[in-house]
Design a protein around this motif. Structure first.
Motif, PDB file in Angstrom:
ATOM      1  N   VAL A 195       0.861  -1.186   0.000  1.00 35.55           N
ATOM      2  CA  VAL A 195       0.000   0.000   0.000  1.00 35.55           C
ATOM      3  C   VAL A 195       0.892   1.230   0.000  1.00 35.55           C
ATOM      4  O   VAL A 195       1.892   1.280   0.723  1.00 35.55           O
ATOM      5  N   GLU A 196       0.548   2.229  -0.811  1.00 36.56           N
ATOM      6  CA  GLU A 196       1.415   3.403  -0.895  1.00 36.56           C
ATOM      7  C   GLU A 196       0.905   4.607  -0.110  1.00 36.56           C
ATOM      8  O   GLU A 196       1.666   5.268   0.591  1.00 36.56           O
ATOM      9  N   ASN A 197      -0.392   4.883  -0.212  1.00 35.13           N
ATOM     10  CA  ASN A 197      -0.919   6.078   0.459  1.00 35.13           C
ATOM     11  C   ASN A 197      -1.172   5.794   1.934  1.00 35.13           C
ATOM     12  O   ASN A 197      -2.307   5.806   2.411  1.00 35.13           O
ATOM     13  N   THR A 198      -0.108   5.563   2.666  1.00 32.79           N
ATOM     14  CA  THR A 198      -0.233   5.130   4.058  1.00 32.79           C
ATOM     15  C   THR A 198      -0.903   6.172   4.952  1.00 32.79           C
ATOM     16  O   THR A 198      -1.597   5.810   5.897  1.00 32.79           O
ATOM     17  N   THR A 199      -0.686   7.449   4.653  1.00 27.42           N
ATOM     18  CA  THR A 199      -1.295   8.477   5.503  1.00 27.42           C
ATOM     19  C   THR A 199      -2.818   8.388   5.458  1.00 27.42           C
ATOM     20  O   THR A 199      -3.485   8.442   6.495  1.00 27.42           O
ATOM     21  N   ASP A 200      -3.357   8.253   4.263  1.00 24.54           N
ATOM     22  CA  ASP A 200      -4.812   8.141   4.127  1.00 24.54           C
ATOM     23  C   ASP A 200      -5.338   6.923   4.872  1.00 24.54           C
ATOM     24  O   ASP A 200      -6.338   6.994   5.596  1.00 24.54           O
ATOM     25  N   ILE A 201      -4.659   5.806   4.677  1.00 23.69           N
ATOM     26  CA  ILE A 201      -5.114   4.565   5.303  1.00 23.69           C
ATOM     27  C   ILE A 201      -5.035   4.683   6.828  1.00 23.69           C
ATOM     28  O   ILE A 201      -5.932   4.258   7.552  1.00 23.69           O
ATOM     29  N   THR A 202      -3.973   5.299   7.292  1.00 21.83           N
ATOM     30  CA  THR A 202      -3.808   5.514   8.729  1.00 21.83           C
ATOM     31  C   THR A 202      -4.986   6.293   9.310  1.00 21.83           C
ATOM     32  O   THR A 202      -5.541   5.944  10.335  1.00 21.83           O
ATOM     33  N   ARG A 203      -5.367   7.345   8.619  1.00 24.32           N
ATOM     34  CA  ARG A 203      -6.504   8.170   9.063  1.00 24.32           C
ATOM     35  C   ARG A 203      -7.785   7.355   9.129  1.00 24.32           C
ATOM     36  O   ARG A 203      -8.583   7.495  10.059  1.00 24.32           O
ATOM     37  N   ALA A 208     -11.816   4.177  12.598  1.00 21.75           N
ATOM     38  CA  ALA A 208     -12.553   2.922  12.402  1.00 21.75           C
ATOM     39  C   ALA A 208     -13.658   2.719  13.433  1.00 21.75           C
ATOM     40  O   ALA A 208     -14.763   2.316  13.109  1.00 21.75           O
ATOM     41  N   GLU A 209     -13.352   3.022  14.690  1.00 16.80           N
ATOM     42  CA  GLU A 209     -14.345   2.710  15.721  1.00 16.80           C
ATOM     43  C   GLU A 209     -15.505   3.694  15.744  1.00 16.80           C
ATOM     44  O   GLU A 209     -16.507   3.459  16.400  1.00 16.80           O
ATOM     45  N   LYS A 210     -15.353   4.816  15.016  1.00 11.72           N
ATOM     46  CA  LYS A 210     -16.446   5.791  15.005  1.00 11.72           C
ATOM     47  C   LYS A 210     -17.437   5.526  13.865  1.00 11.72           C
ATOM     48  O   LYS A 210     -18.508   6.110  13.829  1.00 11.72           O
ATOM     49  N   GLN A 215     -18.989   1.276   6.222  1.00  9.14           N
ATOM     50  CA  GLN A 215     -18.330   2.539   5.870  1.00  9.14           C
ATOM     51  C   GLN A 215     -16.823   2.363   5.838  1.00  9.14           C
ATOM     52  O   GLN A 215     -16.137   2.882   4.955  1.00  9.14           O
ATOM     53  N   PHE A 216     -16.340   1.625   6.816  1.00  6.63           N
ATOM     54  CA  PHE A 216     -14.904   1.386   6.916  1.00  6.63           C
ATOM     55  C   PHE A 216     -14.392   0.655   5.675  1.00  6.63           C
ATOM     56  O   PHE A 216     -13.421   1.074   5.038  1.00  6.63           O
ATOM     57  N   GLU A 217     -15.095  -0.405   5.317  1.00  7.45           N
ATOM     58  CA  GLU A 217     -14.688  -1.184   4.140  1.00  7.45           C
ATOM     59  C   GLU A 217     -14.775  -0.352   2.868  1.00  7.45           C
ATOM     60  O   GLU A 217     -13.898  -0.419   2.007  1.00  7.45           O
ATOM     61  N   ASN A 218     -15.841   0.436   2.775  1.00  8.86           N
ATOM     62  CA  ASN A 218     -15.981   1.283   1.584  1.00  8.86           C
ATOM     63  C   ASN A 218     -14.826   2.262   1.453  1.00  8.86           C
ATOM     64  O   ASN A 218     -14.285   2.461   0.359  1.00  8.86           O
ATOM     65  N   GLU A 293      -3.145   6.763  23.589  1.00  4.19           N
ATOM     66  CA  GLU A 293      -4.377   7.534  23.556  1.00  4.19           C
ATOM     67  C   GLU A 293      -5.158   7.151  24.809  1.00  4.19           C
ATOM     68  O   GLU A 293      -5.214   5.986  25.169  1.00  4.19           O
ATOM     69  N   THR A 294      -5.754   8.158  25.471  1.00  3.80           N
ATOM     70  CA  THR A 294      -6.426   7.863  26.741  1.00  3.80           C
ATOM     71  C   THR A 294      -7.862   8.353  26.693  1.00  3.80           C
ATOM     72  O   THR A 294      -8.108   9.492  26.292  1.00  3.80           O
ATOM     73  N   VAL A 295      -8.782   7.510  27.095  1.00  8.21           N
ATOM     74  CA  VAL A 295     -10.195   7.893  27.039  1.00  8.21           C
ATOM     75  C   VAL A 295     -10.918   7.538  28.341  1.00  8.21           C
ATOM     76  O   VAL A 295     -10.453   6.710  29.120  1.00  8.21           O
ATOM     77  N   PHE A 296     -12.067   8.184  28.530  1.00  4.54           N
ATOM     78  CA  PHE A 296     -12.980   7.764  29.586  1.00  4.54           C
ATOM     79  C   PHE A 296     -13.669   6.504  29.080  1.00  4.54           C
ATOM     80  O   PHE A 296     -14.258   6.513  27.995  1.00  4.54           O
ATOM     81  N   VAL A 297     -13.599   5.450  29.859  1.00  3.95           N
ATOM     82  CA  VAL A 297     -14.178   4.177  29.422  1.00  3.95           C
ATOM     83  C   VAL A 297     -15.672   4.329  29.147  1.00  3.95           C
ATOM     84  O   VAL A 297     -16.201   3.785  28.181  1.00  3.95           O
ATOM     85  N   ASP A 298     -16.362   5.123  29.976  1.00  3.99           N
ATOM     86  CA  ASP A 298     -17.809   5.285  29.824  1.00  3.99           C
ATOM     87  C   ASP A 298     -18.182   6.243  28.708  1.00  3.99           C
ATOM     88  O   ASP A 298     -19.338   6.323  28.320  1.00  3.99           O
ATOM     89  N   ASP A 299     -17.233   7.032  28.240  1.00  3.10           N
ATOM     90  CA  ASP A 299     -17.566   8.046  27.251  1.00  3.10           C
ATOM     91  C   ASP A 299     -16.388   8.289  26.311  1.00  3.10           C
ATOM     92  O   ASP A 299     -15.814   9.374  26.281  1.00  3.10           O
ATOM     93  N   PRO A 300     -16.045   7.277  25.519  1.00  3.68           N
ATOM     94  CA  PRO A 300     -14.889   7.413  24.628  1.00  3.68           C
ATOM     95  C   PRO A 300     -15.092   8.528  23.603  1.00  3.68           C
ATOM     96  O   PRO A 300     -14.140   9.107  23.107  1.00  3.68           O
ATOM     97  N   GLY A 301     -16.353   8.856  23.323  1.00  4.02           N
ATOM     98  CA  GLY A 301     -16.634   9.889  22.331  1.00  4.02           C
ATOM     99  C   GLY A 301     -16.195  11.277  22.768  1.00  4.02           C
ATOM    100  O   GLY A 301     -16.116  12.188  21.944  1.00  4.02           O
TER     101      GLY A 301
END
Length: 439
Positions: A195-203, A208-210, A215-218, A293-301
């Motif tokens: 894969v060449e465009n690694t930056t895009d794929i990384t983003r 992914a979890e949002k 959508q992810f596959e598309n 990366e650190t999140v609140f378990v109850d509110d990762p959003g």
RNA sequence: GCGGCCGUAGUUCAGCUGGUAGAACACUCGGUUGUGGUCCGAGACGUCGCGGGUUCAAAUCCCGUCGGUCGCCCCA
């Protein structure tokens, strides 16, 4: 002739928060707490200017920088000359770039590994919303070394962060999780998949979890990834048992080994405090290894409240040396805002004073000042009342400001001094040089 | 940069089938002689974000603008 003057009604400036004295006091307690833990690990403090030259900020380059640049505030004089040759200045949007510049600039005078922490405001010109500001504090801690930086530090970072976040006053009930990954794993896989465009794929992986699986596959398909590649990426980021992973190439295996080492070093932390999570990659391009990366378990959003990672050679843009580093940044304001709005900040009083010395009448002013000074010399914080108002007013003042003791100098010569405990209402005779508050 | 919602006293808001403003809290003073948190009484505070339009009349309807807020993007 109207004597009505024009009132400029003060309004809040969106994204630039300010606090009342009680909140500010809690904020200061947090800074003190964080500083204490950072220093307990031997990190020293530096402070860099609010501004860097635009050139220094742009030097990091990379296509990941393009988006960040839009958020940079530039600084210029109101009446600048068009032919002005002055270097353009910009408010720093993080503390990593200033650190890189600082390290390069003072290279000869620093002791390596250079371990420093920095707690300053940063500025980002984005649309504010809950937990997102345009001016906010970050508490950064980083280690930079020459040529080679041991993985030891990659493991020390989350340990320090956990110690802080799990003990900040007001955070007692919060369930947080430090998610850790290593970019080499995904990068290795992408390279194996050609894969060449690694930056895009990384983003895409980063979000992914949002988004939904479809959508992810598309998104991956849109960027030219085969079905086989999509499956491999999905399997990778879903993997929970990193020890069972097999690298598809040298880079990927290196990432796996590094991540295993780091997790192993963190095994003393409570269950669930720090977890390996291969879906974490971080948006910023300069990370090359471990990422956090650190999140609140109850509110990762709510977003990450503490992120960072390893960068192979950040200062390379400023000096011809190889300076790898690893660091992490507490999103202080985001974290503080969360606890503040939930009303969980530690209760503090408006005044830092322990004692208010009352002024019974004008003749007692000298005595009031003398008592106050005596108490201050014993280490107490003392306010004196400014005028011989009714005692009702003076007591009410102490009450409103949360001052726990009120001191009464004698109302007439020869009478004893008295001190009143505002919580219990109890009032007793006292001598300034001997008196101590209870508790 | 793009969308949703909102903009009335210091603050939180009510008033909005059009007739130029209210509450609560906060604030100031008082309830006499040296003592707070409660209670009671009195007082002060608004060109209803700004500009334009419709109308005899607009806080109330329409348009614009600015500001706030939430979401997207991106990120702490």
């Amino acid at each position: 002739m109207s004597n009505k003057k024009k009132i400029y009604k003060p309004t809040p400036i969106s994204g630039f928060p300010e606090w009342l004295p009680q909140e500010r006091k809690a904020e200061q307690q947090w800074f003190d707490h964080i500083r204490r833990v950072f220093e307990s690990y031997g990190f020293c403090n530096i402070e860099t200017p609010s501004v860097e030259t635009l050139d220094a900020i742009n030097a990091k380059g990379g296509d990941g920088g393009a988006d960040v640049d839009k958020e940079v505030y530039v600084l210029e004089r109101l009446h600048k000359d068009d032919n002005d040759k002055e270097a353009r200045l910009a408010l720093h949007f993080d503390q990593t770039v200033p650190l890189a510049r600082y390290t390069a600039q003072h290279f000869n005078d620093l002791v390596f590994p250079f371990k420093r922490y920095q707690m300053q405001r940063v500025w980002r010109g984005e649309r504010p919303q809950s937990g997102r500001f345009r001016e906010f504090y970050q508490c950064d801690i980083d280690v930079i070394n020459v040529d080679n930086l041991p993985l030891h530090f990659d493991a020390e970072m989350p340990a320090i962060i956990w110690e802080i976040l799990s003990s900040l006053p007001g955070m007692e009930d919060e369930n947080i999780k430090i998610r850790i990954s290593n970019r080499k794993i995904l990068m290795g896989l992408l390279s194996a998949l050609e894969v060449e465009n690694t930056t895009d794929i990384t983003r895409i992986v980063d979000k992914a979890e949002k988004i939904s699986k479809e959508q992810f596959e598309n998104l991956l398909a849109e960027h030219g990834l085969s079905q086989d590649a999509q499956t491999k990426i999905q399997n990778l980021i879903a993997c929970t048992d990193i020890k069972s992973l097999k690298g598809e190439n040298e880079l990927m295996q290196e990432g796996i080994d590094e991540l295993c080492f780091v997790m192993d070093q963190l095994s003393h932390l409570p269950e669930g405090a720090a977890v390996a999570d291969l879906s974490i990659v971080r948006g910023l391009d300069y990370y090359t290894g471990t990422v956090y990366e650190t999140v609140f378990v109850d509110d990762p959003g709510y977003g990450s409240i503490c992120s960072g990672g390893r960068y192979d050679d950040l200062a390379g843009h400023y000096i011809n040396k190889h300076l790898p580093g690893v660091g992490i940044s507490i999103g202080f304001s985001r974290l503080f805002e969360r606890i503040r709005t939930q009303n969980k900040l530690p209760k503090t009083s408006i005044s830092p004073a322990h004692v208010l010395v009352v002024l019974p009448n004008e003749d007692a002013r000298a005595e009031m000042m003398s008592v106050a000074q005596t108490l201050r010399e014993k280490g107490m914080n003392v306010e004196t009342f400014h005028s011989p108002s009714k005692l009702k007013r003076q007591l009410a003042y102490a009450e409103k400001k949360g001052i726990p003791y009120v001191w009464f100098p004698p109302f007439e010569d020869g009478s004893p001094h008295e001190v009143k405990n505002m919580e219990t209402g109890e009032q007793t005779e006292a001598v300034a040089k001997d008196w101590k508050p209870q508790s």
